[in-house]
Design an enzyme around this catalytic site. Sequence first.
Site, PDB file in Angstrom:
ATOM      1  N   HIS A 178      -3.634   0.987   8.766  1.00  0.00           N
ATOM      2  CA  HIS A 178      -2.481   1.693   8.568  1.00  0.00           C
ATOM      3  C   HIS A 178      -2.151   2.733   7.642  1.00  0.00           C
ATOM      4  O   HIS A 178      -1.843   3.637   7.575  1.00  0.00           O
ATOM      5  CB  HIS A 178      -1.475   0.552   8.685  1.00  0.00           C
ATOM      6  CG  HIS A 178       0.137   0.995   8.172  1.00  0.00           C
ATOM      7  ND1 HIS A 178       1.171   0.605   8.948  1.00  0.00           N
ATOM      8  CD2 HIS A 178       0.513   1.696   7.194  1.00  0.00           C
ATOM      9  CE1 HIS A 178       2.257   1.114   8.360  1.00  0.00           C
ATOM     10  NE2 HIS A 178       1.868   1.910   7.205  1.00  0.00           N
ATOM     11  N   GLU A 179      -2.964   2.442   6.486  1.00  0.00           N
ATOM     12  CA  GLU A 179      -2.743   3.138   5.175  1.00  0.00           C
ATOM     13  C   GLU A 179      -3.514   4.514   5.336  1.00  0.00           C
ATOM     14  O   GLU A 179      -2.796   5.484   4.838  1.00  0.00           O
ATOM     15  CB  GLU A 179      -3.372   2.250   4.166  1.00  0.00           C
ATOM     16  CG  GLU A 179      -2.960   2.958   2.770  1.00  0.00           C
ATOM     17  CD  GLU A 179      -1.574   2.725   2.469  1.00  0.00           C
ATOM     18  OE1 GLU A 179      -0.770   1.932   2.793  1.00  0.00           O
ATOM     19  OE2 GLU A 179      -1.283   3.793   1.772  1.00  0.00           O
ATOM     20  N   GLN A 206       2.989   9.999   1.361  1.00  0.00           N
ATOM     21  CA  GLN A 206       4.487   9.277   1.202  1.00  0.00           C
ATOM     22  C   GLN A 206       5.130   9.822   0.058  1.00  0.00           C
ATOM     23  O   GLN A 206       6.374   9.473   0.073  1.00  0.00           O
ATOM     24  CB  GLN A 206       4.076   7.888   1.355  1.00  0.00           C
ATOM     25  CG  GLN A 206       3.501   7.215   2.651  1.00  0.00           C
ATOM     26  CD  GLN A 206       3.382   5.708   2.660  1.00  0.00           C
ATOM     27  OE1 GLN A 206       2.499   5.105   2.115  1.00  0.00           O
ATOM     28  NE2 GLN A 206       4.312   5.049   3.413  1.00  0.00           N
ATOM     29  N   HIS A 247      -2.041   7.387   7.126  1.00  0.00           N
ATOM     30  CA  HIS A 247      -1.152   8.311   6.642  1.00  0.00           C
ATOM     31  C   HIS A 247      -1.778   9.547   6.378  1.00  0.00           C
ATOM     32  O   HIS A 247      -0.976  10.572   5.919  1.00  0.00           O
ATOM     33  CB  HIS A 247      -0.418   7.649   5.567  1.00  0.00           C
ATOM     34  CG  HIS A 247       0.596   6.450   5.704  1.00  0.00           C
ATOM     35  ND1 HIS A 247       1.852   7.264   6.100  1.00  0.00           N
ATOM     36  CD2 HIS A 247       0.688   5.459   5.587  1.00  0.00           C
ATOM     37  CE1 HIS A 247       2.556   6.066   6.476  1.00  0.00           C
ATOM     38  NE2 HIS A 247       1.911   4.860   5.954  1.00  0.00           N
ATOM     39  N   CYS A 260       6.562  -0.135   7.670  1.00  0.00           N
ATOM     40  CA  CYS A 260       6.200   1.069   6.742  1.00  0.00           C
ATOM     41  C   CYS A 260       7.350   1.743   5.768  1.00  0.00           C
ATOM     42  O   CYS A 260       8.536   1.859   6.119  1.00  0.00           O
ATOM     43  CB  CYS A 260       5.846   2.210   7.702  1.00  0.00           C
ATOM     44  SG  CYS A 260       5.346   3.797   6.737  1.00  0.00           S
ATOM     45  N   LEU A 261       6.968   1.894   4.406  1.00  0.00           N
ATOM     46  CA  LEU A 261       8.032   2.277   3.558  1.00  0.00           C
ATOM     47  C   LEU A 261       8.509   3.619   3.943  1.00  0.00           C
ATOM     48  O   LEU A 261       9.475   3.952   3.333  1.00  0.00           O
ATOM     49  CB  LEU A 261       7.312   2.414   1.988  1.00  0.00           C
ATOM     50  CG  LEU A 261       6.632   1.136   1.329  1.00  0.00           C
ATOM     51  CD1 LEU A 261       5.998   1.265   0.120  1.00  0.00           C
ATOM     52  CD2 LEU A 261       7.798   0.058   1.402  1.00  0.00           C
ATOM     53  N   GLY A 265       0.728  -1.130   0.011  1.00  0.00           N
ATOM     54  CA  GLY A 265      -0.083   0.128   0.041  1.00  0.00           C
ATOM     55  C   GLY A 265       0.686   1.239   0.119  1.00  0.00           C
ATOM     56  O   GLY A 265       2.125   1.311   0.482  1.00  0.00           O
TER      57      GLY A 265
END
Length: 188
Positions: free
Chosen positions: A145-146, A54, A149, A103-104, A49
């Site tokens: 989570h997504e 991000q 952001h 997380c990226l 995701g």
Amino acid sequence: MAIREIIRMGHPTLRVVARPLQPHELSGEPVRELLADMVDTLHHAGGIGLAAPQVNASVRLAIIEIPGGNSRYGEIPAMPLTVFVNPEIQVLDGELAGYWEGCLSVPGLRGFVERPQHVRVRALDLQGNAFELELKGFLATVFQHEFDHLDGRLYVDRLKDSSLLVYEDMLADMLKEMPGSAAALLDE
Ligand code: NI
């Protein structure tokens, strides 16, 4: 289409509430280009995701794509690449379960986070049509989570315990002490 830089924890854009997209923006070139780049960037990074903040775009847009079958995420249902515009989450059952999240935007680390495991998501698609999904278990965690952001939150804000934030190469040792917590990992 292009791969954009994924900004990391410490960048201020990750900490602000992103603005909603207006319906007329969805067919416009800036959003189309942003979305195409987000898809390229997600595939390049190998995550499941990615939210627009991000890649330093502070708008309420996110994509999720979950490989099915025998993936490193374990036995979970696949989800084809799906676009979420202005998503909202409603918790349907407050019962919590925990996963090791990654997380990226927080590369190299994993943290154990407990979240509600039954949620409803309402969002617009890229044509501006409303749709909703009901999600349980691992998928409920992925979506929370997504979409965090979009509100300037990172999983590290939600750790069950600050000792449960570890480097990826230390995770195997940690799992020996917490059997049963290895159910799934996510990267988004
Ligand atoms: Ni993330």
